[in-house]
Write a protein that holds these residues in place. Structure first.
Motif: not given
Length: 825
Positions: A364-382, A481-491
């Motif tokens: 679940f933590q890996a899934l959360a990280n995959s959903f919340s991972s930073d894009r290769l481009l910043s918001d301005h560049e994107y 991502a936040e919900q998955l991280m919460g479930v990961s912490q509970v587990m």
């Protein structure tokens, strides 16, 4: 197996010569591996057992052991049946030709008959005792007829008895053979299995009758060694049982051995009683039993050989390796080794379970990280990249057929790009047609200015929709991502909780047990699971007290004094009958308690209010108070606010963090319908150990804390739940104290007073003027005051919750236990 042995040999050869202990340890392990392979896998143990059982007799005539043993081996270890066949024949030949003929005839008859048995009976194991009975009886009569002629009545009766013994022994050997010839993964033996094994071993000992070492009998030495071993391993009960069973079988083999049964039983009893003195104590018990029973049994003339036989058995016992004794003890219920083995198994299961839960947590933590991972481009560049794609699409639609394409996009690229970007910006804000200056400049610059503007205005709406959709996707990814991280912490927390095993508190258990006994309270047993400060967990059993309340009035106050902490009854299971025992659980009480009062009213005096409230007891020593106000009034608003609190309670009780819980509820309420409905949430979570309180106010009005004559306002500005899919909210913390009044209310109460310009000052003044600290009275007075300002009219749903923070004072005073130390470390 051969590869394992060769690898061990290679490892031994590689050990340095100066590492003598390591060499000896490896050689010992190698020798054990060799012996185990030889006896168990190769079947050498069956040769020894078969040879002894082949020459084992009952009353010097009956041979009931051979055929049941062969049948059991044939059914359990068919590949080793040949070894058992040879061993039984060899053993019987040492007795007489008649014995060998009977054994051989019975086994051959079984081999010929078994294919038919298997064909006509589905469960052949259940028919085996009957088959052995019939084969033993018929074979015995056939041998007698061949050698002596027609059997007499006495010989028929003896054959019938022998067949009956074979019937019983088949049932016994079917249980005991696997214990000696197979690796047993289940680390426990039932009582029936232990007795069956003892009968098999005692039957083997009858095969040693007649073996003499000087004037010492082998069957006496080995039988006493067997009893001494089991008495030391399993105690008096098993030791005396083994003595009786072994002595009985030996006395059946030879009537002169009848007194041996008493000696072995008494030796097993004394050996088990003195086992706390280690091997020396058990050996001393054997010698004392030998002296007493020996003098009583055969008189002074036979005392010396009997004592010498016991001495030899004791010497063998003292030379027995501790590893072998521990291995035997692992299979006998009630022994320390057995309990350690069971605890090790439970610990292994616990660790495996915790590991699996941790693995899921990491997933679940890996899934959360995959959903919340930073894009290769910043918001301005994107954003710049999106603008480039959009403008290139516009140019493709308008500039491809223009003869000035090369000039605009190759020679004057920057100027063209800047103009188009300005037009795009104005089109996004809807001010393009009002910017006449930009349109005139663009018209002079571009040959297809009008067409470019039309395409730009048309496509910019699609661009804005795509941007909005992309933002929504990003917000959804963040929420998931936040919900998955919460479930990961509970587990992860759950995995850590699983790994917390019960500590051994033998000293403290003895302290509590003796303190209660000295005080005059009868206690069955005391089990301490935790002595952690604030998390004490003790269970005990006491006799049925007929509802007098001994646990609450006497035992809990004594525990409070012994443990220097207030202890209360957490759970009590009374006995089902007057003479039974009640099981009681004691635990730490919380430092603070919350006393609440509620007052509420629906709009217009109706029955259904749009407000909902809840007082939630959380498992982590926390207390939550919540008010939710649905939009509008009536049943629809009530359902909305009630659904909010229901979801909040379910999520908070799982252990998920409050912020993640609120965001999850907001996501559910905002995505489940397209209607513009929302609800507020006013939540206070009080830690009952230190009274620290967290406030989460989602679209709700301020709360107040009355501390003496002082009134503290608690507020924060957050949008109501369900309005937008992504929102951030502020959490406010406040340290409450004993005697504080926490007053929470809905907007119908706060904004209810008519002709009041500053509702906050009015509410503070009314709270300050209160002359009572009772929560229910305070709630009623505030509600009554608000309704009175409206001349008795209820213009909106109104709810008031008042919580009073109090020190947790035990109901009963502690009872001193001066003679016992407080909480041994």
């Amino acid at each position: 197996m051969e590869r394992i042995e060769s690898r061990l040999i290679n490892q031994i050869s590689e050990v340095p010569l100066n590492n003598t202990p390591a060499i000896f340890s490896r050689w010992t392990k190698h020798l054990k591996l060799r012996l185990g392979h030889l006896f168990i896998h190769k079947g050498f143990l069956l040769l020894v057992i078969g040879f002894l059982l082949g020459r084992a007799l009952i009353l010097s005539k009956l041979i009931p052991f051979a055929l049941p043993f062969f049948v059991s081996v044939y059914m359990m270890r068919r590949e080793k049946a040949g070894l058992a066949f040879i061993a039984l024949v060899a053993g019987s030949l040492t007795v007489s030709f008649e014995t060998a003929l009977f054994v051989l005839g019975g086994m051959v008859s079984f081999l010929l008959l078994y294919p038919f048995i298997k064909k006509f009976f589905d469960e052949s194991l259940k028919t085996l005792p009957v088959v052995v009975f019939c084969l033993s009886f018929s074979t015995k009569l056939a041998v007698i007829y061949l050698l002596s002629g027609t059997p007499t009545m006495y010989e028929n009766i003896m054959a019938l008895i022998e067949a009956g013994l074979g019937f019983v022994l088949t049932l016994i050997f079917l249980q005991s053979i696997p214990l000696l010839t197979m690796q047993k993964y289940k680390q426990s033996l039932r009582s029936e299995e232990i007795i069956s094994l003892v009968i098999l071993l005692a039957s083997m000992l009858t095969g040693t009758i007649g073996w003499q070492l000087s004037d010492l009998s082998a069957e006496y030495i080995l039988s006493r060694y067997l009893v001494l071993l089991f008495a030391f391993v399993a105690g008096t009960t098993v030791g005396s049982t083994v003595g009786v069973v072994t002595g009985l079988i030996l006395s059946l083999a030879n009537v002169d051995n009848l007194y041996e049964m008493g000696l072995l039983a008494f030796a097993g009893l004394l050996g088990g009683l003195l086992k706390e003195g280690k091997k020396i104590g058990a050996a001393f018990g054997m010698l004392v039993a030998t002296l007493l029973i020996g003098l009583y049994g055969n008189g002074k003339m036979d005392v010396v050989p009997t004592i010498l036989e016991s001495c030899v058995a004791t010497l063998l016992f003292l030379l027995t390796p501790s590893s072998l004794i521990e291995k035997v003890a692992k299979y006998v219920p009630g022994t320390v080794e057995y309990m350690n083995e069971q605890q090790q198994y439970v610990r292994k299961v616990r660790d495996v379970t915790a590991q699996r839960v941790s693995q899921f947590s990491r997933v679940f933590q890996a899934l959360a990280n995959s959903f919340s991972s930073d894009r290769l481009l910043s918001d301005h560049e994107y954003s710049e990249k999106e603008v480039d794609y959009f403008l290139s699409n516009i140019a493709e639609k308008t500039c491809q057929t223009c003869f000035r394409k090369e000039q605009c996009w190759s020679q004057q690229f920057d100027t063209t790009y800047d103009y188009m970007k300005q037009i795009m910006t104005e089109a996004e804000t809807g001010n393009l047609m009002q910017n006449h200056k930009l349109l005139r400049e663009w018209d002079r610059y571009c040959m297809k200015a009008k067409k470019m503007v039309e395409v730009m205005e048309k496509d910019v709406a699609i661009y804005q929709a795509n941007q909005k959709l992309r933002k929504q996707i990003q917000e959804s990814r963040k929420l998931v991502a936040e919900q998955l991280m919460g479930v990961s912490q509970v587990m992860e927390d759950f995995a850590k909780e699983i790994q917390r095993e019960r500590e051994n508190h033998y000293l403290q258990e003895e302290q509590i047990f003796h303190a209660l006994q000295e005080f005059g309270i009868e206690v069955g047993h005391v089990d301490i699971y935790s002595l952690e400060k604030g998390n004490i967990d003790i269970e005990m059993s006491i006799p049925y007290c007929e509802g007098r309340g001994e646990c609450e009035k006497l035992i809990a106050p004594m525990l409070s004094d012994i443990l220097d902490e207030t202890i209360v009854v957490k759970r009590e299971e009374c006995a089902a009958y007057p003479n039974g025992y009640c099981r009681v659980a004691f635990g730490s009480t919380k430092a603070f308690v919350v006393e609440t009062g509620v007052a509420f009213a629906a709009k217009g005096g109706g029955f259904v209010s749009g407000d909902s409230y809840s007082m939630i007891e959380l498992g982590a020593g926390k207390y939550a108070i919540a008010i939710s106000d649905g939009m509008g009034n009536g049943e629809r608003a009530h359902n909305e606010s009630n659904e909010t609190l229901r979801l909040l309670q379910k999520i908070l009780q799982t252990g998920i963090d409050e912020t993640v819980a609120i965001k999850s509820i907001n996501s559910i309420l905002s995505l489940r319908t397209t209607d513009e409905i929302f609800s507020t949430l006013d939540l206070a979570i009080i830690d009952l150990q230190n009274a620290a309180t967290k406030f989460l106010k989602i679209g709700s009005i301020p709360s107040f804390v009355k501390r003496g004559n002082k009134v503290i306002k608690i507020e924060s500005s957050n949008l109501p739940i369900g309005i937008i899919k992504e929102f951030e909210f502020e959490m406010v913390s406040e340290q409450l104290k004993a005697g504080d009044l926490l007053i929470m209310m809905s907007d119908g109460v706060f904004e209810g007073p008519s002709h009041v310009e500053n509702h906050e000052l009015w509410m503070k003044r009314k709270i300050t003027e209160l002359q009572t600290n009772d929560p229910q009275e305070v709630a009623d007075l505030i509600m009554e005051e608000v309704i009175r300002t409206r001349s008795g009219k209820i213009e909106d749903d109104m709810t008031v919750i008042v919580a009073k923070i109090k020190h947790n004072t035990p109901k009963w005073a502690t009872i001193p236990a001066y003679m016992y130390a407080k909480k041994a470390q």
